[in-house]
Design a protein around this motif. Sequence first.
Motif: not given
Lengths: 307, 307
Positions: A228, A270-271, A273-274, A277-279, A282-283, A287
């Motif tokens: 994203r 992970f960064n 994906e959203e 810093t959103e993803r 809450r990592l 995971e």
Amino acid sequence: MSLTVVGSIAFDAVKTPFGEREKMLGGAAVHFSLAASFFTEVRPVGPVGDDFGAEQLGVLEARGVQTGDIERVPGGQSFFWRGRYEYDLNVAHTEETRLGVFGDFEPKLSTEAQAADTLFLANIQPELQRRVSAQCKVARFSALDSMNLWIDTARDSLLAAIAEVDCLLVNDAEIRQLTGESNLARAARAVMGYGPRAVVAKQGEYGGALFTADRFFALPGFPLENVRDPTGAGDSFAGGFLGYLDSHDGELDEGSLRRAMGYGTVLASFNVEEFGTERVARLTREEIDARFAALHEMTQFEPLPVR
Amino acid sequence: MSLTVVGSIAFDAVKTPFGEREKMLGGAAVHFSLAASFFTEVRPVGPVGDDFGAEQLGVLEARGVQTGDIERVPGGQSFFWRGRYEYDLNVAHTEETRLGVFGDFEPKLSTEAQAADTLFLANIQPELQRRVSAQCKVARFSALDSMNLWIDTARDSLLAAIAEVDCLLVNDAEIRQLTGESNLARAARAVMGYGPRAVVAKQGEYGGALFTADRFFALPGFPLENVRDPTGAGDSFAGGFLGYLDSHDGELDEGSLRRAMGYGTVLASFNVEEFGTERVARLTREEIDARFAALHEMTQFEPLPVR
């Protein structure tokens, strides 16, 4: 073990084909710190304005990030970046950059920040990187990021800053631009001639490569069907990479650098994906470990002899 | 075991920053055949003109390539391509293409070529690919290459040709263009929806990725300090990939496909070290095995737990 990072602590406005955010927490030191926080104690150094409040600090503190070296400048505005991405998410189009309080930043590290075992100089003016580097005298490993702007406008300072670190960690195009060498393997060797013993070439969706004196290693980007917002991916990579190295008790040899590349790849994945810093905010460590194992599986093959 | 390939058998004129050749042996089926010849019996199918003589056939025959399905067209001229590369060797600039005898090519495969266990449809008009495919009824594995021209001008034929093969093997930009999907993982999944059970994305100097139903694998390009001419690298990759698979006695499972990616990467890397077929024509199996082992070493890491 402890890790100091200097770099932007910022607000970003970002638009991609998959959505937009008008004002979100961002900046290299923020993305780096959140990623590294899964491995070690991390201390971002940098200025913010009055607009940077408890909400933003709370995101960092919830991950155990030490915020004592974030300097609040009364009456100032935080660093701001506005950019957009088209369908080719490898290319960021910058629309606006406001330095704000970063324009007059003079780094003064706390005793704790100066005592860091590991140091990351995120992409800022090379002279600022050198002033931070000079205050961190005991780090066993240090790395530096930069960009085309500084290669063009502050080349001598940048070369002096590079000479003082163990690892240059930049995009592959920047390694070529810095050295004037179109072949990446030759370009990386030229960088090692400037001082660093390791060169990490970030390659966007293609992953990253690690050059050391006589070895080469590369990992693909983790394949994702939903990407994203790539903003901060390189800094999250650096956070996973250096966070792991800081947490590693043994020698920083080829094996540990390769595992660090794996953690960098995972955190970057992970960064993106959203947004912002959103993803990563809450990592969980579980995971990260699961994706690290998946990445390992995706890169292994058995060299059985043919016939 | 035997491998049939249909594609251009040609002369190339190539200029790169590292030299030039005015008329050299080239063509997809030639690069493919030389690479595959290290693993299996390979039979190129395609027309040549009077200009294609004993010298060119000799290069193929010296590597044991079966040349009986190379059709000499009296009075005709061989396929000719002229191109150049700038410092970014990932981009070929085509200056001239003369189809010559390929313009009226009507494939008629020998009994031996029809009996192939493995089939490669190199980048030619999709209707020709289908006519060859229809004559190779017993192949246990088949793969197809294509290009933007056919995606633009012969999309329906190309989709029909793709539906008939086990593997699509093209550049990653072409997978995106074909499917209209900018995310490569989604694009590869869309291709599998058309029929193939495997998709290989060639990524130039970044290497290549393999997508199957529920797995992903990727290898970096082999790092080279001297790259002189990338012409034919993709076909040499395909030759190493399918040559190994054809030679493989067991099931064509994930493990064998991954090793095949390794041999493809190795053959492509030798291809680009010199102009045209020059390097692969004098390659040895020992050199291939040594580089395969080096590639394996460059991609492995130990997933030791972090504390």
